[in-house]
Design a protein around this motif. Structure first.
Motif, PDB file in Angstrom:
ATOM      1  N   ARG A   5      96.888  58.831  17.833  1.00  0.00           N
ATOM      2  CA  ARG A   5      98.138  58.534  18.535  1.00  0.00           C
ATOM      3  C   ARG A   5      98.600  57.106  18.255  1.00  0.00           C
ATOM      4  O   ARG A   5      99.779  56.849  18.021  1.00  0.00           O
TER       5      ARG A   5
ATOM      6  N   SER B 169      98.163  63.801  13.855  1.00  0.00           N
ATOM      7  CA  SER B 169      99.418  63.426  14.494  1.00  0.00           C
ATOM      8  C   SER B 169     100.480  63.227  13.429  1.00  0.00           C
ATOM      9  O   SER B 169     100.243  62.525  12.422  1.00  0.00           O
TER      10      SER B 169
ATOM     11  N   VAL C  62      91.778  65.258  14.842  1.00  0.00           N
ATOM     12  CA  VAL C  62      93.117  65.220  15.428  1.00  0.00           C
ATOM     13  C   VAL C  62      94.113  64.829  14.348  1.00  0.00           C
ATOM     14  O   VAL C  62      93.891  63.863  13.601  1.00  0.00           O
TER      15      VAL C  62
ATOM     16  N   HIS D  77     101.650  62.149   8.036  1.00  0.00           N
ATOM     17  CA  HIS D  77     100.775  62.434   9.171  1.00  0.00           C
ATOM     18  C   HIS D  77      99.496  61.646   9.020  1.00  0.00           C
ATOM     19  O   HIS D  77      99.190  61.126   7.937  1.00  0.00           O
TER      20      HIS D  77
ATOM     21  N   THR E  16      91.483  61.090  19.580  1.00  0.00           N
ATOM     22  CA  THR E  16      92.883  61.288  19.951  1.00  0.00           C
ATOM     23  C   THR E  16      93.626  59.961  20.045  1.00  0.00           C
ATOM     24  O   THR E  16      94.755  59.821  19.551  1.00  0.00           O
TER      25      THR E  16
ATOM     26  N   THR F 119     101.168  66.791  17.661  1.00  0.00           N
ATOM     27  CA  THR F 119      99.732  66.556  17.546  1.00  0.00           C
ATOM     28  C   THR F 119      98.999  67.888  17.487  1.00  0.00           C
ATOM     29  O   THR F 119      99.370  68.838  18.174  1.00  0.00           O
TER      30      THR F 119
END
Length: 379
Positions: free
Chosen positions: A367, A310, A308, A351, A363, A215
């Protein structure tokens, strides 16, 4: 009007995303790929399949290209010098790129420049590792092969002389480094053009799992302004001193005593900069192309307070498409980037990017999507 031809060596996802960024610029993109199944080879029109380690193949590929650049650092340095001797612009050039190819060369040069790094030296055998450990306060210490390592490969945390054998089996020099007591890992991404224009992206936090980037948070939360400015200034200075042209990622340790130390360098688009595709005015991929073509660089500022990224790793379920549809429906603002790669456990296959005003929300959304695509959750 004739637009330039950019030749990129390497057919992975970095080349795929760089090609995507070049489409609006109107450039012609040419690819040297190991196989027709590589991520970028699946989408680029002009693909040469061949071995980048073969000079004749490189020379044939470079004919008709206005500039050569890379999605990895593994092309032999002497081959790059041969291309330059043929009059082909290579960006970044071999004198810069060697600092990303060889960790021993990189550490020596950064030390010469007075850049803060972990204590280090080349070690020759297990007994020498033990001596080095004594010099830096004892085991554990970190061992790295000077060439060829990435995503945790070629790196060992050793707790005794008896654990050092694997590092020396590759038959290449080994760099010993102190184990840094760090709070977290950061990355400073900058881009520099041949005539010296440079831009710096916000410093990001990079969270690793099993040696692989998991991340990235942009900007790094709760980073002291003085450390953020210092990291950006240090990255810009490294780019200038080494003569980097294109994107430079400077991976950093933020120590518990309030310093930043350089961990690694990468002279290409980098995982810690993937957030810029959706979170910055100009992405790392577009700015890398602008730099290697000596075009004016684009604005690196973020579009939202928080972005963000991930990584999506392959799991036990090779069919990701149903999960992909679920994630799109659940979060219409989610940005999913898939690499066209076969799904295997632990392999980077894509991603996700999320952005917004609330870091906790941004976030959680990133996630959730990454975990759902991998099959770790089902709701």
């Amino acid at each position: 009007m004739t637009f330039p031809v950019v030749g990129m060596v390497g057919g992975g996802q970095l080349a795929r995303m760089t090609h995507e960024a070049g489409i609006p610029l109107g450039i012609t993109f040419r690819l040297l790929s190991d196989t027709p199944q590589d991520s970028a080879a699946r989408v680029v029109n002009d693909v040469v399949v061949g071995d980048y380690r073969d000079l004749a193949t490189l020379r044939a590929f470079a004919k008709g290209c206005d500039v050569i650049t890379f999605d990895h650092e593994h092309v032999p340095t002497e081959h790059l010098r041969a291309l330059e001797a043929d009059g082909i612009p290579v960006r970044p050039g071999p004198d810069a790129l060697v600092h990303a190819q060889d960790k021993g060369v990189m550490r020596a040069r950064l030390t010469e420049l007075g850049v803060d790094c972990p204590r280090h030296r080349i070690v020759t055998d297990p007994a020498d590792v033990a001596r080095f450990a004594t010099e830096v306060g004892g085991f554990p210490v970190v061992l790295k092969t000077v060439r060829g390592g990435y995503d945790g490969k070629g790196v060992w945390l050793v707790r005794s002389e008896a654990e050092t054998g694997d590092a020396f089996r590759a038959g290449v020099p080994v760099l010993g480094e102190e184990r840094v007591d760090f709070r977290r890992e950061l990355a400073a991404n900058v881009v520099r053009s041949p005539h010296g224009q440079a831009v710096a992206y916000p410093v990001v936090e990079s969270r690793q799992v099993d040696g692989v980037c998991d991340t990235v948070i942009a900007p790094a939360p709760d980073l002291a302004p003085r450390l953020s400015a210092h990291a950006q200034e240090m990255a810009l200075r490294i780019a200038a001193e080494l003569g980097v042209v294109g994107h430079l990622a400077v991976e950093l340790f933020e120590t518990r005593d309030g310093r930043v130390l350089v961990n690694e360098l990468a002279m290409r688009p980098h995982n810690s900069g993937h957030w810029t595709q959706d979170g910055a005015v100009t992405s790392q991929f577009a700015n890398h192309l602008r730099a290697v073509l000596d075009l004016p660089l684009g604005d690196p500022r973020p579009r939202a307070p928080w972005t963000v990224m991930s990584n999506v790793l392959g799991g036990e379920y090779p069919e990701m498409y149903p999960a992909y549809l679920h994630c799109m429906a659940r979060d219409p603002a989610l940005k999913i980037h898939m690499y066209g790669k076969d799904v295997r456990p632990g392999r980077k296959v894509g991603h996700v990017n999320t952005f917004g005003d609330d870091l906790a929300d941004v976030t959680e959304r990133a996630r959730h999507a990454a975990d759902y695509l991998r099959g770790l959750i089902d709701e």
